[in-house]
Every structure is written in C-alpha cells, then in structure tokens.
Design a protein around this motif. Sequence first.
Motif: not given
Length: 148
Positions: A2, A99, A103, A135, A137-138, A141-142, A144
């Motif tokens: 994204e 996130k 990440r 990845n 991002s997979e 996802r939100e 933490s």
Amino acid sequence: MEPMDKTSPKIGFALNKVTTEQFAIIEDNYNEEGDINLETKIGFGSDVDNKMIAVFTAFTFKCNEKAFLIIEAGCHFNIKDDAWEEMLDDEKKSLTVLKGFIRHMTVLTIGTTRGILHAKTENTCFNQFLLPTINVSEIIREDSTINF
C-alpha cells in the motif's frame, strides 16, 4: 504494497542495540535430499523506563519437519520523547505503534537477522540458507499494541 500515508507523523528513533536471542545448527536433522521449509515468527516488546521498542524475528529452517537451523534476533530502538508520549496510554498501560512505523522497524530487524545468519554460517554448508525477502505489509496489517 500500500502507498505511504503522507499524513503519518515522523517518529524520531535510533537503533540502540542488536541481540542474538538464539542460534543453533542441528546437523543431524539436515539431509540434502529432504524437504526444506522455513517457519517465521515476529514479536514485539517494550522497555517503558528507557522508552524503547524491541522487535524480534525468529526463523527456523526445517528438513522433513525437523528443525536444523534456528536463528532469533532482536533490534532495540530508542524512541524520542514526543513520539513515545504520543503512543503511550498510561491508563491502559500500553503503547500503540502505527503500522507503518512497526513495519519499518520489522524490516530493519529482518535485515539484521539476515546478516547475523550469514556471519554465523559463513564457510559452512549452511550458508546456502538465506532469509528470503518478506513483504511485511502482508504480515502487519494494523497498528500494534504492546501491553506492559
């Protein structure tokens, strides 16, 4: 992947410490003709007193379902005071980390773990086992929440 959120606040941080939590080679569990699989785990922690967030990545290479190469490393990040206060919820005794930021710290930790794995297996037959690109991002996802 994204797109980057242009309104995300900049979070001041610095890598404070790298730790090798565990490392093992179990040669008897490895067979060149066996089925190789990789198990991945990611974890988070915090040190409230020192305003630190830790990210831990663990990887287990398995041959025919038996672990033969295990590595877990952690990166411990100091968070600037203003960013820490923004994430802190004193009432709930927790820290909520956006996130995008968690990440980023996770990608840094995976790369660090990759380097530790290389250094510890250099000049052995196990140096052929590399951590793949992941990845994040997979996986994340939100935002933490880390509870104290």
